[in-house]
Scaffold this motif. Structure first.
Motif, PDB file in Angstrom:
ATOM      1  N   SER A  21       0.825  -1.214   0.000  1.00  0.00           N
ATOM      2  CA  SER A  21       0.000   0.000   0.000  1.00  0.00           C
ATOM      3  C   SER A  21       0.855   1.259   0.000  1.00  0.00           C
ATOM      4  O   SER A  21       0.596   2.216  -0.740  1.00  0.00           O
ATOM      5  N   ARG A  22       1.894   1.266   0.828  1.00  0.00           N
ATOM      6  CA  ARG A  22       2.746   2.458   0.922  1.00  0.00           C
ATOM      7  C   ARG A  22       3.583   2.652  -0.334  1.00  0.00           C
ATOM      8  O   ARG A  22       3.808   3.785  -0.769  1.00  0.00           O
ATOM      9  N   ALA A  23       4.048   1.571  -0.934  1.00  0.00           N
ATOM     10  CA  ALA A  23       4.835   1.686  -2.162  1.00  0.00           C
ATOM     11  C   ALA A  23       3.974   2.237  -3.300  1.00  0.00           C
ATOM     12  O   ALA A  23       4.402   3.107  -4.066  1.00  0.00           O
ATOM     13  N   LEU A  24       2.737   1.732  -3.421  1.00  0.00           N
ATOM     14  CA  LEU A  24       1.841   2.251  -4.455  1.00  0.00           C
ATOM     15  C   LEU A  24       1.473   3.708  -4.206  1.00  0.00           C
ATOM     16  O   LEU A  24       1.350   4.501  -5.143  1.00  0.00           O
ATOM     17  N   ALA A  25       1.314   4.067  -2.933  1.00  0.00           N
ATOM     18  CA  ALA A  25       1.019   5.469  -2.610  1.00  0.00           C
ATOM     19  C   ALA A  25       2.181   6.369  -3.012  1.00  0.00           C
ATOM     20  O   ALA A  25       1.981   7.500  -3.468  1.00  0.00           O
ATOM     21  N   ARG A  26       3.408   5.852  -2.849  1.00  0.00           N
ATOM     22  CA  ARG A  26       4.571   6.641  -3.252  1.00  0.00           C
ATOM     23  C   ARG A  26       4.574   6.863  -4.762  1.00  0.00           C
ATOM     24  O   ARG A  26       4.829   7.977  -5.238  1.00  0.00           O
ATOM     25  N   LEU A  27       4.256   5.837  -5.535  1.00  0.00           N
ATOM     26  CA  LEU A  27       4.205   5.988  -6.990  1.00  0.00           C
ATOM     27  C   LEU A  27       3.072   6.919  -7.401  1.00  0.00           C
ATOM     28  O   LEU A  27       3.206   7.705  -8.347  1.00  0.00           O
ATOM     29  N   ALA A  28       1.960   6.856  -6.679  1.00  0.00           N
ATOM     30  CA  ALA A  28       0.840   7.750  -6.995  1.00  0.00           C
ATOM     31  C   ALA A  28       1.222   9.203  -6.742  1.00  0.00           C
ATOM     32  O   ALA A  28       0.867  10.101  -7.512  1.00  0.00           O
ATOM     33  N   SER A  29       1.972   9.442  -5.654  1.00  0.00           N
ATOM     34  CA  SER A  29       2.386  10.817  -5.351  1.00  0.00           C
ATOM     35  C   SER A  29       3.347  11.359  -6.400  1.00  0.00           C
ATOM     36  O   SER A  29       3.458  12.572  -6.586  1.00  0.00           O
ATOM     37  N   GLU A  30       4.050  10.439  -7.102  1.00  0.00           N
ATOM     38  CA  GLU A  30       4.963  10.850  -8.165  1.00  0.00           C
ATOM     39  C   GLU A  30       4.244  11.000  -9.505  1.00  0.00           C
ATOM     40  O   GLU A  30       4.870  11.326 -10.523  1.00  0.00           O
ATOM     41  N   GLY A  31       2.935  10.708  -9.524  1.00  0.00           N
ATOM     42  CA  GLY A  31       2.181  10.827 -10.755  1.00  0.00           C
ATOM     43  C   GLY A  31       2.391   9.680 -11.717  1.00  0.00           C
ATOM     44  O   GLY A  31       2.052   9.788 -12.905  1.00  0.00           O
ATOM     45  N   LEU A  32       2.915   8.546 -11.231  1.00  0.00           N
ATOM     46  CA  LEU A  32       3.213   7.411 -12.104  1.00  0.00           C
ATOM     47  C   LEU A  32       2.061   6.426 -12.201  1.00  0.00           C
ATOM     48  O   LEU A  32       1.934   5.709 -13.200  1.00  0.00           O
ATOM     49  N   VAL A  89      -2.302   5.656 -10.989  1.00  0.00           N
ATOM     50  CA  VAL A  89      -3.571   6.233 -10.545  1.00  0.00           C
ATOM     51  C   VAL A  89      -4.350   5.134  -9.831  1.00  0.00           C
ATOM     52  O   VAL A  89      -4.477   4.010 -10.361  1.00  0.00           O
ATOM     53  N   THR A  90      -4.840   5.423  -8.650  1.00  0.00           N
ATOM     54  CA  THR A  90      -5.625   4.464  -7.885  1.00  0.00           C
ATOM     55  C   THR A  90      -7.109   4.768  -8.049  1.00  0.00           C
ATOM     56  O   THR A  90      -7.536   5.910  -7.839  1.00  0.00           O
ATOM     57  N   ARG A  91      -7.872   3.753  -8.413  1.00  0.00           N
ATOM     58  CA  ARG A  91      -9.314   3.905  -8.563  1.00  0.00           C
ATOM     59  C   ARG A  91      -9.987   2.944  -7.596  1.00  0.00           C
ATOM     60  O   ARG A  91      -9.924   1.726  -7.789  1.00  0.00           O
ATOM     61  N   PRO A  92     -10.584   3.483  -6.521  1.00  0.00           N
ATOM     62  CA  PRO A  92     -11.203   2.624  -5.510  1.00  0.00           C
ATOM     63  C   PRO A  92     -12.193   1.637  -6.134  1.00  0.00           C
ATOM     64  O   PRO A  92     -13.033   2.009  -6.945  1.00  0.00           O
ATOM     65  N   ARG A 104      -1.497   2.331 -14.593  1.00  0.00           N
ATOM     66  CA  ARG A 104      -0.422   3.220 -14.993  1.00  0.00           C
ATOM     67  C   ARG A 104      -1.018   4.541 -15.436  1.00  0.00           C
ATOM     68  O   ARG A 104      -2.009   4.584 -16.175  1.00  0.00           O
ATOM     69  N   ALA A 105      -0.412   5.652 -14.986  1.00  0.00           N
ATOM     70  CA  ALA A 105      -0.933   6.973 -15.315  1.00  0.00           C
ATOM     71  C   ALA A 105      -0.750   7.269 -16.792  1.00  0.00           C
ATOM     72  O   ALA A 105       0.167   6.754 -17.434  1.00  0.00           O
ATOM     73  N   PRO A 106      -1.622   8.109 -17.356  1.00  0.00           N
ATOM     74  CA  PRO A 106      -1.463   8.514 -18.759  1.00  0.00           C
ATOM     75  C   PRO A 106      -0.117   9.187 -18.972  1.00  0.00           C
ATOM     76  O   PRO A 106       0.450   9.798 -18.062  1.00  0.00           O
ATOM     77  N   ALA A 107       0.390   9.060 -20.221  1.00  0.00           N
ATOM     78  CA  ALA A 107       1.676   9.674 -20.541  1.00  0.00           C
ATOM     79  C   ALA A 107       1.590  11.186 -20.388  1.00  0.00           C
ATOM     80  O   ALA A 107       0.569  11.809 -20.712  1.00  0.00           O
ATOM     81  N   ARG A 108       2.652  11.757 -19.881  1.00  0.00           N
ATOM     82  CA  ARG A 108       2.695  13.209 -19.721  1.00  0.00           C
ATOM     83  C   ARG A 108       2.898  13.874 -21.082  1.00  0.00           C
ATOM     84  O   ARG A 108       3.594  13.366 -21.943  1.00  0.00           O
ATOM     85  N   THR A 109       2.287  15.026 -21.238  1.00  0.00           N
ATOM     86  CA  THR A 109       2.281  15.709 -22.539  1.00  0.00           C
ATOM     87  C   THR A 109       3.398  16.709 -22.693  1.00  0.00           C
ATOM     88  O   THR A 109       3.322  17.604 -23.524  1.00  0.00           O
ATOM     89  N   GLY A 110       4.424  16.576 -21.936  1.00  0.00           N
ATOM     90  CA  GLY A 110       5.541  17.518 -22.060  1.00  0.00           C
ATOM     91  C   GLY A 110       5.648  18.412 -20.839  1.00  0.00           C
ATOM     92  O   GLY A 110       4.675  18.647 -20.127  1.00  0.00           O
ATOM     93  N   THR A 111       6.836  18.905 -20.606  1.00  0.00           N
ATOM     94  CA  THR A 111       7.096  19.761 -19.448  1.00  0.00           C
ATOM     95  C   THR A 111       7.076  21.222 -19.866  1.00  0.00           C
ATOM     96  O   THR A 111       7.753  21.594 -20.836  1.00  0.00           O
TER      97      THR A 111
END
Length: 478
Positions: free
Chosen positions: A45-56, A58-61, A67-74
């Motif tokens: 749970s904590r490892a997944l929360a860490r990845l979620a905080s990095e935007g990598l 997405v958790t759906r209850p 896996r989060a959608p690809a980022r569209t550029g910085t």
């Protein structure tokens, strides 16, 4: 420590495997991850929360982790150069330019790299923290009626009364404000008692957090030397006379960093001198609960012998419990209390009620006294282990005083030693130690190190840490 390491390792593994999933793809269930990596559900749970905080991810209850959608550029970075002009303009109009420097405090807050023994930590090792008692107290507090309602701005009456009894003398709940830890209380006190540009007297050496607060507020710290009996009254009077200061900040019990205790003869002298110059004494009583088993009866607080409102008392439960139990108090008598209250309310409104209720549950439990006895005995064992190891392995480092309370030893390096080189060499050898320079408001008389024995795992780790420090000193001292 092991749980935190497992979380980091699992997060790294999952991060490397994310490329196996397309954006929006579902990751294995928590149950599968538990079986695959042989870790606990909490670790997953904590490892997944860490990845979620990095935007990598997405958790759906009810659905799982994806896996989060690809980022569209910085986006291109903005131009913040204008801030240099604005921030430097402050110094042009201030009598004493503010200097926001938290480096001396961060030394004790920053976790060292993995594998490095921590002689810098300012808090108890997790094995010494009353985690079960605090968890039980928090659970009981959560069942109290009105626990999530707004508390009184000064703090819950029962908690203020408990702090008043701890401070002693004729202090009452009406003279106590509940604060979010000792650092917050010190900040409030200095803001209330000294205007920007004013001098304040501080012990030399002293706690770097006090110096950081003072400089950030545009105050001028003026050093007053300390020996093994605490601050010297003759030099205190001379400093008041020469500087015109109206505030003296001191730690009369197990002073940081020397461990000194203000002697019975000097205690009334300090109060008399402050009254003579119309000045306040801020008493930082940070280590009263970290007394060692062999200490004997402790002296009462300065505040307990101050009917005239000279002393503004600061205390906290944090050092003896957990860095996250930031619960402290300010106590004062007379008109200054209203000024302290006003600044405290403006800065924080109030300390969250659930934490106040949990603190009451903790200090009122049978587990509280058992915890304090355990900490007292363990700190004495660690102190003895560290002092003996230093005298055997590093006799060239002077250890003039071994305190009977607190959590650190203060060492003087041989004349001519560059303490920064020793600190750097120690880190290369796998042990983190604190340099002495941040503890002085002016040029130090010699090079020093401060070694904390609170944050290490136990005597075996202390012995290994001293062995590594021996390697570092061999490199620097020759």
């Amino acid at each position: 420590m092991q749980e935190r390491s497992s979380v980091a390792e699992l997060a790294d593994s999952l991060r490397r495997e994310l490329n196996r999933y397309s954006p929006g793809g579902k990751l294995p269930s928590s149950r599968v991850l538990v079986d695959r990596y042989r870790v606990s559900p909490v670790t997953v749970s904590r490892a997944l929360a860490r990845l979620a905080s990095e935007g990598l991810v997405v958790t759906r209850p009810g659905a799982g982790v994806f896996r989060a959608p690809a980022r569209t550029g910085t986006p291109a970075p903005g131009d913040t150069c204008w801030q240099e002009v604005t921030l430097s303009a402050d110094a042009a109009t201030e009598l004493v330019p503010r200097a926001v420097d938290a480096s001396g405090v961060l030394i004790t807050l920053a976790a060292p790299p993995p594998g490095v023994i921590e002689f810098t930590g300012g808090y108890l090792h997790t094995s010494l923290q009353p985690e079960q008692a605090m968890a039980a107290a928090l659970a009981r507090a959560g069942r109290r009626p009105g626990v999530w309602s707004r508390p009184p701005a000064d703090g819950l009456h029962e908690l203020r009364a408990w702090f008043a009894r701890w401070i002693g003398g004729s202090r009452t709940a009406a003279e106590v404000l509940v604060t979010g830890g000792g650092q917050s209380a010190l900040t409030t006190a200095l803001r209330a008692l000294a205007p920007p540009g004013a001098p304040i007297l501080v012990e030399s050496p002293t706690y770097p957090g006090t110096l950081a607060i003072a400089r950030a507020a545009g105050l001028r710290p003026v050093p007053v030397p300390v020996d093994r009996d605490g601050v010297r009254p003759d030099l205190l009077a001379a400093a008041f006379r020469a500087s015109g200061a109206q505030v003296f900040v001191c730690q009369p019990l197990f002073q940081n960093p020397t461990g000194a205790v203000l002697s019975p003869e000097r205690r009334p002298e300090v109060l008399r001198i402050a009254r003579e110059f119309g000045a306040f004494v801020i008493e930082d009583d940070f280590a009263r609960l970290m007394v060692h088993t062999d200490a004997g009866p402790l002296p009462e607080t300065l505040a307990a012998h101050d009917p005239d409102g000279v002393v503004v008392h600061v205390c906290s439960l944090t050092k003896a419990t957990s860095p996250s139990l930031r619960m402290g108090a300010l106590a004062a008598r007379g008109p200054v209390l209203e000024r302290l209250r006003a600044i405290h309310v403006v800065d924080t409104f109030f300390v969250p009620r659930p934490f106040q209720e949990a603190t009451l549950e903790l200090v009122g439990s049978a587990a509280w006294k058992r915890h304090l006895r355990t900490v007292s005995a363990e700190l004495q064992t660690r102190r003895n282990t560290l002092a003996a190891a230093l005298r055997t392995e590093l006799p060239e480092l002077a250890l003039p005083y071994v305190p009977s309370g607190g959590y650190h030893l203060w060492l003087r390096l041989p004349d001519g030693t560059d303490e920064r080189e020793v600190v750097s060499a120690a880190l290369r050898a796998g042990v983190a130690v604190a340099p002495g320079r941040p503890y002085f408001s002016a040029e130090p008389p010699a090079a020093h190190l401060r070694l904390s024995f609170a944050a290490v795992a136990g005597p075996a780790e202390i012995a290994e840490g001293v062995r590594r420090l021996r390697t570092a000193c061999d490199e620097v001292l020759g």
